[in-house]
Motif scaffolding. Structure first.
Motif, mmCIF file in Angstrom:
data_model
loop_
_atom_site.group_PDB
_atom_site.id
_atom_site.type_symbol
_atom_site.label_atom_id
_atom_site.label_comp_id
_atom_site.label_asym_id
_atom_site.label_seq_id
_atom_site.Cartn_x
_atom_site.Cartn_y
_atom_site.Cartn_z
ATOM 1 N N LYS A 28 0.851 -1.182 0.000
ATOM 2 C CA LYS A 28 0.000 0.000 0.000
ATOM 3 C C LYS A 28 0.890 1.236 0.000
ATOM 4 O O LYS A 28 1.845 1.328 0.751
ATOM 5 C CB LYS A 28 -0.907 0.013 1.234
ATOM 6 C CG LYS A 28 -1.887 1.144 1.192
ATOM 7 C CD LYS A 28 -2.862 1.083 2.311
ATOM 8 C CE LYS A 28 -3.791 2.257 2.115
ATOM 9 N NZ LYS A 28 -4.518 2.658 3.196
ATOM 10 N N ALA A 29 0.548 2.200 -0.856
ATOM 11 C CA ALA A 29 1.323 3.440 -0.932
ATOM 12 C C ALA A 29 1.124 4.240 0.350
ATOM 13 O O ALA A 29 0.049 4.247 0.932
ATOM 14 C CB ALA A 29 0.863 4.267 -2.131
ATOM 15 N N THR A 61 -1.526 4.966 -8.167
ATOM 16 C CA THR A 61 -0.213 5.142 -8.799
ATOM 17 C C THR A 61 0.757 5.991 -7.992
ATOM 18 O O THR A 61 1.965 5.899 -8.185
ATOM 19 C CB THR A 61 -0.371 5.808 -10.174
ATOM 20 O OG1 THR A 61 -0.948 7.105 -9.994
ATOM 21 C CG2 THR A 61 -1.223 4.975 -11.114
ATOM 22 N N GLY A 62 0.240 6.863 -7.119
ATOM 23 C CA GLY A 62 1.089 7.804 -6.396
ATOM 24 C C GLY A 62 1.481 9.006 -7.233
ATOM 25 O O GLY A 62 2.341 9.779 -6.856
ATOM 26 N N TRP A 63 0.845 9.167 -8.400
ATOM 27 C CA TRP A 63 1.165 10.268 -9.308
ATOM 28 C C TRP A 63 0.242 11.462 -9.049
ATOM 29 O O TRP A 63 -0.934 11.298 -8.737
ATOM 30 C CB TRP A 63 1.004 9.829 -10.747
ATOM 31 C CG TRP A 63 1.979 8.781 -11.182
ATOM 32 C CD1 TRP A 63 3.144 8.405 -10.570
ATOM 33 C CD2 TRP A 63 1.855 7.953 -12.329
ATOM 34 N NE1 TRP A 63 3.755 7.405 -11.277
ATOM 35 C CE2 TRP A 63 2.995 7.109 -12.365
ATOM 36 C CE3 TRP A 63 0.914 7.830 -13.343
ATOM 37 C CZ2 TRP A 63 3.203 6.180 -13.369
ATOM 38 C CZ3 TRP A 63 1.126 6.913 -14.347
ATOM 39 C CH2 TRP A 63 2.258 6.093 -14.353
ATOM 40 N N PRO A 64 0.756 12.673 -9.242
ATOM 41 C CA PRO A 64 -0.073 13.867 -9.059
ATOM 42 C C PRO A 64 -1.050 14.047 -10.214
ATOM 43 O O PRO A 64 -0.778 13.630 -11.348
ATOM 44 C CB PRO A 64 0.957 15.007 -9.031
ATOM 45 C CG PRO A 64 2.106 14.491 -9.837
ATOM 46 C CD PRO A 64 2.144 13.004 -9.602
ATOM 47 N N LYS A 65 -2.192 14.672 -9.889
ATOM 48 C CA LYS A 65 -3.236 14.880 -10.900
ATOM 49 C C LYS A 65 -3.943 16.202 -10.634
ATOM 50 O O LYS A 65 -4.262 16.515 -9.490
ATOM 51 C CB LYS A 65 -4.238 13.735 -10.840
ATOM 52 C CG LYS A 65 -5.363 13.831 -11.844
ATOM 53 C CD LYS A 65 -6.269 12.624 -11.724
ATOM 54 C CE LYS A 65 -7.431 12.698 -12.688
ATOM 55 N NZ LYS A 65 -8.322 11.553 -12.523
ATOM 56 N N ALA A 66 -4.198 16.957 -11.690
ATOM 57 C CA ALA A 66 -4.943 18.209 -11.593
ATOM 58 C C ALA A 66 -6.221 18.077 -12.414
ATOM 59 O O ALA A 66 -6.179 17.660 -13.576
ATOM 60 C CB ALA A 66 -4.122 19.385 -12.121
ATOM 61 N N GLU A 67 -7.346 18.394 -11.785
ATOM 62 C CA GLU A 67 -8.622 18.456 -12.498
ATOM 63 C C GLU A 67 -8.799 19.897 -12.965
ATOM 64 O O GLU A 67 -8.590 20.837 -12.183
ATOM 65 C CB GLU A 67 -9.778 18.045 -11.588
ATOM 66 C CG GLU A 67 -9.739 16.594 -11.153
ATOM 67 C CD GLU A 67 -9.938 15.613 -12.292
ATOM 68 O OE1 GLU A 67 -10.600 15.962 -13.304
ATOM 69 O OE2 GLU A 67 -9.429 14.492 -12.184
ATOM 70 N N LEU A 68 -9.179 20.068 -14.222
ATOM 71 C CA LEU A 68 -9.268 21.391 -14.827
ATOM 72 C C LEU A 68 -10.657 21.635 -15.403
ATOM 73 O O LEU A 68 -11.288 20.708 -15.909
ATOM 74 C CB LEU A 68 -8.242 21.525 -15.960
ATOM 75 C CG LEU A 68 -6.803 21.157 -15.616
ATOM 76 C CD1 LEU A 68 -5.969 21.040 -16.882
ATOM 77 C CD2 LEU A 68 -6.212 22.183 -14.674
#
Length: 136
Positions: A28-29, A61-68
């Motif tokens: 688990k991350a 994934t542990g990756w950053p994400k921006a909702e636009l």
């Protein structure tokens, strides 16, 4: 021509993401603790057409994400290329991502997302670095 280039870039990004996700793990991350920096449209021209509605780290994934949210304030149907940077608590860039939307009619709204393809640890901030709008 721009539509073809943007579409090809988007396909490459998706393929890279799928290749990196690949296998599964039972680990688990750790808790990521992203910031929720939201930005209202600022500036003029195409930059004023885009706002960040959510900044987070994907649990899987542990990756950053921006909702636009993209709103076409121009008088012509347009294509958008949006660049986003993801920075850590020390204001160091850890990743960048893009979002693309095509054939957005005047006053039409599109919800898009941009992801970075590197692990984000701790508090992150999402920032729009560039917005390109071209008539379709």
């Amino acid at each position: 021509m721009l539509y073809v280039v943007l579409s090809a870039a988007f396909v490459v990004v998706i393929l890279v993401a799928l290749a990196l996700i690949g296998g599964s793990s039972d680990e688990k991350a750790p808790d990521k603790g992203p910031s929720q920096e939201r930005t209202s449209p600022t500036g003029t021209g195409s930059r004023a057409d885009v706002e960040i509605t959510e900044c987070s780290v994907e649990e899987a994934t542990g990756w950053p994400k921006a909702e636009l949210r993209v709103t076409n304030h121009s008088s012509k149907t347009s294509d958008y290329w949006i660049q986003v940077e993801f920075v850590d608590a020390g204001d160091v860039r850890i990743a960048e991502g893009i979002a693309v939307t095509s054939n957005l009619a005047p006053d039409q709204v599109a919800n898009e997302s941009a992801s970075g393809f590197r692990d984000a640890k701790g508090q992150i901030t999402c920032r729009i670095t560039e917005v390109t709008r071209n008539a379709s």
